[in-house]
Scaffold this active site. Structure first.
Site, PDB file in Angstrom:
ATOM      1  N   SER A 245       1.252  -1.214   0.079  1.00  0.00           N
ATOM      2  CA  SER A 245      -0.409   0.350  -0.038  1.00  0.00           C
ATOM      3  C   SER A 245       1.002   1.101   0.396  1.00  0.00           C
ATOM      4  O   SER A 245       1.856   1.437   0.232  1.00  0.00           O
ATOM      5  CB  SER A 245      -1.372  -0.094   1.450  1.00  0.00           C
ATOM      6  N   LYS A 246       0.321   2.645  -0.842  1.00  0.00           N
ATOM      7  CA  LYS A 246       0.887   3.929  -1.008  1.00  0.00           C
ATOM      8  C   LYS A 246       1.082   3.477   0.710  1.00  0.00           C
ATOM      9  O   LYS A 246       2.121   4.677   0.937  1.00  0.00           O
ATOM     10  CB  LYS A 246       0.334   4.592  -2.151  1.00  0.00           C
ATOM     11  N   ARG A 247       0.610   4.202   0.929  1.00  0.00           N
ATOM     12  CA  ARG A 247      -0.183   4.461   2.473  1.00  0.00           C
ATOM     13  C   ARG A 247       1.524   3.835   3.735  1.00  0.00           C
ATOM     14  O   ARG A 247       1.749   5.132   4.482  1.00  0.00           O
ATOM     15  CB  ARG A 247      -0.969   4.617   3.633  1.00  0.00           C
ATOM     16  N   GLY A 249       4.052   3.369   2.389  1.00  0.00           N
ATOM     17  CA  GLY A 249       5.672   3.972   2.352  1.00  0.00           C
ATOM     18  C   GLY A 249       5.740   2.553   0.441  1.00  0.00           C
ATOM     19  O   GLY A 249       7.011   2.969   0.074  1.00  0.00           O
TER      20      GLY A 249
END
Ligand code: GLU
Length: 478
Positions: A245-247, A249
């Site tokens: 997930s982008k969240r 990182g």
């Protein structure tokens, strides 16, 4: 035989998640392998979540990768009028109902369910309203949504191509909203209607959608439509075992390109995240994948996104590139440090064997642009059997041979130095190590002394050799 039709149905989020790119790739490959059609449908009904430029991201990605779509792009936001009549049809069939519950009521319901330790869900309050009564309230202008009427008992069973038979207890299915109070369809509803209207034969998506699939199937059944094949893809985990997930990182496709990865290498790597060709072959171009990709090779166990492996693969791609092609992709990175001052072709040839990602290029070239400060201890190298005295005489020897040569440097510099070392009874390293240190000021540099001299040219090379010699002499004198 029926034409195979797949669709890539991204919601415009502003970046290309690796999982979404894999979904797009597999959909594309399934269609191509079968000689079918690949359709692009933008799922943009959630106007609140629209991110600027996000369409660009989708189009650019497909173009960069070379995944051409045969139909579309369709935009759900341009098809809004189409969904409400289908929702109303379901109401007439008794498979859906008008719901007038206010936001306040729903909030209070949620709070009390949470307080009781229950998972929040709609309680079916409007489910039993007589249809006539509901219709007159609609006509009187009361705000409403349309909800799907889920069966209260029994199980819904379906087959997934990858996960096999899945069954879900119907009482676990919430009466989900199909049409919102603004008249817009929810994602879950529009998706089913469009998949049917676009005659999608294979719905490919992440396994997080497995649990919603019975709801979709109940809709297909209510309409009497044919249910497509489901191909749910395994999760992609990061190296800590968390869902990518982008969240957290984890990188998007654009991030990877920014970090100097090549499109073809990333695509090759992603193809193998959850799919195996049934052999240990690892390298595939997109064209080769179009031939080789077989749904039967998709696995249900989670795939690990292993950055080291991707990096290695990228390095292999770089080494296999034709010189000219590598030069083209490397040139901007070379110019970033060196401007226009050098022959980027020569430098690219040096680097091609030495980098795994393109962003490794600039830090390797700093020494070409300027004199780096270095310590004369660097001239001392045990294995090369050199010390400062030997370095001094080697540099003097080279200067004596090359300085003042009107015809420039010998053509084959490397063999020239090797012959020179042999004639003087020196090991190659005893001559070439001090020379390379004087030229680069670094313990490691791309290329040996001869290669660096070819890039720097005679004048600058000689100036650096003299500078090294001066440093050594000054130290001996003090
Ligand atoms: N719009 C959904 C997403 O981006 C598509 C899911 C699907 O393929 O059905 O996740």
């Amino acid at each position: 035989m029926k034409e195979i039709r797949t669709r890539y149905a991204p919601s415009p989020t502003g970046y290309m998640h690796i999982g979404n790119l894999r979904t797009a790739l597999y959909e594309y490959l399934i269609a191509r392998r079968a000689g079918g059609r690949f359709i692009l449908r933008i799922e943009d009904t959630d106007q609140e979540r629209l991110v600027e430029d996000s369409l660009e991201v989708i189009f650019n990605t497909l173009k960069l990768v070379g995944m051409h779509y045969d139909e579309g792009p369709y935009y759900q936001s341009q098809r809004l009028d189409l969904y409400a009549p289908f929702a109303e049809e379901l109401v007439e069939k008794g498979q859906a109902y008008y719901c007038f519950c206010t936001k306040e009521r729903l909030d209070a319901l949620k709070a009390s369910q949470e307080a009781a330790g229950e998972f929040p869900h709609y309680d079916g309050c409007c489910r039993t309203l007589p249809l006539n009564e509901a219709k007159s309230r609609v006509q009187a202008g009361e705000a409403y949504v349309i909800r799907q009427k889920m069966p209260r008992d029994g199980v819904t069973v379906f087959d997934d191509v990858v996960y096999g038979q899945i069954s879900v207890e119907n009482r676990e299915l919430e009466d989900q909203i199909l049409l919102k109070s603004d008249g817009f369809p929810t994602y879950n509803f529009a998706n089913v209607i469009d998949d049917h209207l676009m005659e999608i034969t294979h719905v490919v998506r992440g396994s997080e959608y497995l649990a919603s699939t019975p709801k979709y199937n109940l809709l297909y059944q209510a309409f009497g439509w044919e249910i497509p094949e489901y191909v749910h893809l395994p999760l992609i985990l990061n190296e800590n075992g968390q869902k990518l997930s982008k969240r957290l990182g984890d990188q998007s496709f654009e991030d990877l390109l920014q970090e100097g990865y090549l499109v073809d290498a990333v695509i090759n790597y992603i193809a193998l995240l959850g799919w195996s060709p049934g052999s240990d072959r690892e390298f595939f171009t997109l064209k080769e994948l179009e031939q080789a990709f077989d749904i039967a090779g998709i696995s249900k166990s989670p795939a690990i996104f292993d950055k080291k492996k991707l990096r290695w693969m990228n390095g292999e791609y770089i080494r296999k590139m034709p010189d000219e092609e590598f030069h083209e992709v490397a040139a901007p990175y070379i110019r970033e440090v060196l401007g226009e001052a050098f022959d980027t072709g020569k430098i690219a040839r040096l680097l091609q064997k030495r980098v795994e990602v393109l962003t490794e290029i600039p830090p390797q070239l700093d020494f070409l642009a300027k004199d780096l400060p270095y310590d004369t201890e660097l001239f001392v190298h045990k294995k090369m059997k050199t010390d400062k005295a030997l370095a001094t005489s080697s540099l003097e020897l080279v200067l004596g041979e090359l300085e003042g040569k009107k015809e420039g440097f010998p053509e084959e510099l490397q063999s020239f130095f090797e012959a020179l070392a042999a004639a003087k009874g020196l090991k190659n390293g005893q001559l070439l190590w001090p020379l390379r240190v004087a030229l680069s000021g670094k313990e490691q540099s791309p290329g040996g002394a001869a290669e660096i001299m070819e890039i720097l040219g005679p004048e600058e090379s000689l100036r650096r050799i003299r500078r090294g010699l001066d440093k050594l002499k000054k130290e001996l004198a003090s």
